[in-house]
Design a protein around this motif. Structure first.
Motif: not given
Length: 303
Positions: A56-64
């Motif tokens: 979740f953190k990685k997706i939010i960091a990269g794609e919002g």
């Protein structure tokens, strides 16, 4: 609740159950898209995220935040169609098979009736789900996403793989969904029956709200069994939709992928799927039976 009762097993009855299935499945599956996204990506590449939270953190960091809902459009359309077919056809086949074997045998072997009806219903429902499942998986497991939206994703998929490509995962989908639905419906019916047997009053003596509460509990427990039974096929569907070679048969793709991931790889992501499917199944039965009550129909099971 409407004053006019819908006659059981009438055209209106089946139409109501079909609509109830659509309402139960489309929104609920869409609501857990973030969990499904991380699950699918970890199934295809176990090293991509170390855990669901890290994913979740990685997706939010990269794609919002919007990145967590990659594939939601195809999910909503596909599982709305599938839910409508699954619940609607289940009611049709359950009544048909009960009449076929006769009342005495239908009561004595009712689990067999539930299994046959649910298998038949899911077989047909998956024909509507499969194209959208293919687009969903392709969009979710390609980084950056295969397409920005469901329409562009569908068109791009057809342009690259043809209309036949939309059904390349149909057999694995059947292998995942048919056992899943057989367990979902038969275990739900059995669990709800046992719950009412343990309660001090008969089902009809409880309020509609209390009955739908039983539906949610029975659905959640049934969902746990569903997740375990269908998980290996779920992993294989994700792998095949993402990694099947052009011109490769389903059997060849399955053998090649299994040789690569082995038996342990078929169980990757099981924990998050148990949580996701348990919650989904409980909510689906709650919504479905609540809608039936609103329409003037009895809740499912326990009678």
């Amino acid at each position: 609740m409407p004053e006019r009762k819908i006659p059981l097993y009438s055209t209106e009855y089946y139409a109501t159950c079909t609509l109830g299935g659509l309402l139960a499945c489309g929104p609920t599956h869409s609501s857990v898209t973030p969990l499904d996204l991380v699950k699918c990506r970890r199934q295809v590449d176990p090293k991509i995220y170390t855990s669901e939270i890290q994913g979740f953190k990685k997706i939010i960091a990269g794609e919002g935040i919007k990145g967590l809902f990659t594939g939601v459009g195809a999910t909503f359309i596909g599982y709305s169609f599938q839910g409508a077919g699954k619940y609607g056809f289940y009611e049709i086949f359950k009544h048909y098979y009960s009449g076929l074997v006769g009342e005495e045998y239908a009561n004595r072997y009712r689990t067999g009736v539930y299994l046959a009806a649910s298998a038949s219903a899911e077989f047909l429902a998956d024909l509507a789900l499969c194209p959208w499942e293919a687009v969903k998986v392709k969009t979710q497991t390609t980084i950056p996403p295969f397409a920005p939206g469901v329409v562009s994703g569908f068109n791009k998929f057809v342009a690259t793989e043809g209309y036949a490509g939309l059904y390349k995962g149909l057999v694995p989908l059947w292998l995942r969904q048919i056992p899943y639905t057989m367990v979902k419906f038969s275990s739900f019916e059995a669990i709800v029956e046992q719950i009412y047997k343990q309660l001090p009053k008969s089902k009809n003596e409880y309020t509609s709200l209390q009955q739908t509460g039983v539906s949610f509990l029975g659905g959640y427990i049934a969902g746990i069994f569903c997740a375990a039974v269908s998980h290996p096929a779920d992993v294989m569907v994700s792998k095949i939709n993402n990694d099947r070679l052009k011109g490769e048969s389903i059997g060849a793709a399955t053998s090649r992928i299994y040789a690569k991931i082995g038996f342990p790889g078929l169980w990757n992501g099981l924990g998050v799927r148990i949580f996701m499917i348990g919650t989904l199944t409980g909510l689906q039965w709650l919504i479905y039976d609540s809608f039936k009550v609103y329409a003037g129909l009895p809740t499912t099971g326990g009678h």
